[in-house]
Write a protein that holds these residues in place. Structure first.
Motif, short mmCIF file in Angstrom:
data_model
loop_
_atom_site.label_atom_id
_atom_site.label_comp_id
_atom_site.label_asym_id
_atom_site.label_seq_id
_atom_site.Cartn_x
_atom_site.Cartn_y
_atom_site.Cartn_z
N ALA A 105 -7.86 3.98 3.26
CA ALA A 105 -6.76 3.33 3.99
C ALA A 105 -5.40 3.68 3.40
N CYS A 106 -5.36 4.05 2.12
CA CYS A 106 -4.07 4.38 1.49
C CYS A 106 -3.42 5.59 2.14
N ILE A 107 -4.21 6.49 2.72
CA ILE A 107 -3.63 7.64 3.41
C ILE A 107 -2.86 7.18 4.64
N GLY A 108 -3.46 6.23 5.39
CA GLY A 108 -2.77 5.68 6.54
C GLY A 108 -1.51 4.94 6.15
N THR A 109 -1.59 4.17 5.05
CA THR A 109 -0.42 3.42 4.57
C THR A 109 0.70 4.38 4.18
N MET A 110 0.35 5.46 3.55
CA MET A 110 1.32 6.48 3.16
C MET A 110 2.02 7.06 4.39
N ALA A 121 1.51 3.84 -1.97
CA ALA A 121 0.39 4.44 -1.24
C ALA A 121 0.15 5.88 -1.68
N ILE A 122 1.22 6.62 -1.98
CA ILE A 122 1.08 7.99 -2.47
C ILE A 122 0.33 8.01 -3.80
N LYS A 123 0.70 7.09 -4.71
CA LYS A 123 0.01 7.00 -6.00
C LYS A 123 -1.46 6.65 -5.81
N GLU A 124 -1.75 5.72 -4.91
CA GLU A 124 -3.14 5.33 -4.64
C GLU A 124 -3.92 6.48 -4.03
N THR A 125 -3.26 7.26 -3.18
CA THR A 125 -3.92 8.42 -2.57
C THR A 125 -4.26 9.47 -3.62
N ILE A 126 -3.33 9.72 -4.54
CA ILE A 126 -3.57 10.69 -5.62
C ILE A 126 -4.74 10.23 -6.50
N GLU A 127 -4.77 8.93 -6.81
CA GLU A 127 -5.87 8.38 -7.62
C GLU A 127 -7.20 8.56 -6.90
N MET A 128 -7.21 8.31 -5.58
CA MET A 128 -8.43 8.49 -4.79
C MET A 128 -8.87 9.95 -4.81
#
Length: 223
Positions: A105-110, A121-128
């Motif tokens: 979902a972080c990709i959508g939020t980004m 959201a970008i940080k969460e996407t990188i972590e994922m």
């Protein structure tokens, strides 16, 4: 065979997940395109909890939510399996499917936010992506896809990465999939995009870019 109909929306990952699964299984089906803004009687009747497509009709049976639909397809049509046979391997595959659902979902939020929310959201996407790089697609030269030579349910669950994420990167002007950071993941991306059924069942890049860009602007202007 009971008639199979899929109601979905263009440029939507969740719809394409099901299209890929049906094609990989060799199941004849009719696809019916719905409006993205359609929250009418069909969706309110068959998926009132999430209010979104896709929705699969198999005869009189109705199933909603993309990964639930794919599990139904897997259980109903055993040919060309998307899940491993071994119980442990199946549980591992389902773990990563859940990971994709929970973390993706972080990709959508980004995509549909700006400012601090987007940065988070970008940080969460990188972590994922780091977790996927280090724990899922670990550069096993014997396997093109998750656990083997054929696309399976985990590959479909991560299907947002090879096409949608790249377009979102272009729209928001941020590059996340750097070759020096994610070599294993990018190797999988290349294998996934080169698979014939995937290649033949993707939206046009330019049309999708325009649509997603307009959708983002609409969402931001109304927030």
């Amino acid at each position: 065979m009971e008639e199979v109909k899929l109601h979905g929306t263009s440029y939507n990952l969740f719809t394409y997940r099901v299209i890929w699964a049906l094609k990989l299984k060799g199941i004849p089906f009719e696809y019916l395109e719905e409006e993205h803004s359609n929250k009418g009687s069909l969706i309110m009747k068959y998926n009132p909890a999430f209010k979104r497509f896709p929705i699969l009709f198999h005869g009189e049976k109705v199933i909603s939510e993309s990964m639930v639909i794919i599990e139904y397809i897997e259980d109903t049509w055993p040919q060309n399996p998307l899940l491993p046979i071994d119980p442990l391997d199946r549980s591992i595959a389902r773990f990563w499917v859940k990971f994709a659902g929970d973390k993706g979902a972080c990709i959508g939020t980004m995509y549909y936010t700006s400012g601090e929310k987007q940065e988070k959201a970008i940080k969460e996407t990188i972590e994922m992506l780091k977790i996927i790089e280090e724990q899922v697609f670990i550069g096993d030269q014997e396997n093109k896809f998750f656990g083997g030579e054929k696309i399976g349910i985990v590959d479909l669950a991560f299907g947002i990465i090879p096409h949608w994420l790249e377009i979102i990167e272009d729209i928001i002007g941020v590059k996340l999939l750097e070759p020096n950071l994610f070599p294993n993941l990018l190797n999988w991306v290349q294998n996934f995009k080169e698979e014939q059924i995937i290649k033949e069942n993707l939206p046009n890049y330019d049309e999708m870019f325009v649509f997603l860009k307009n959708q983002r602007e609409l969402i931001l202007s109304s927030s």
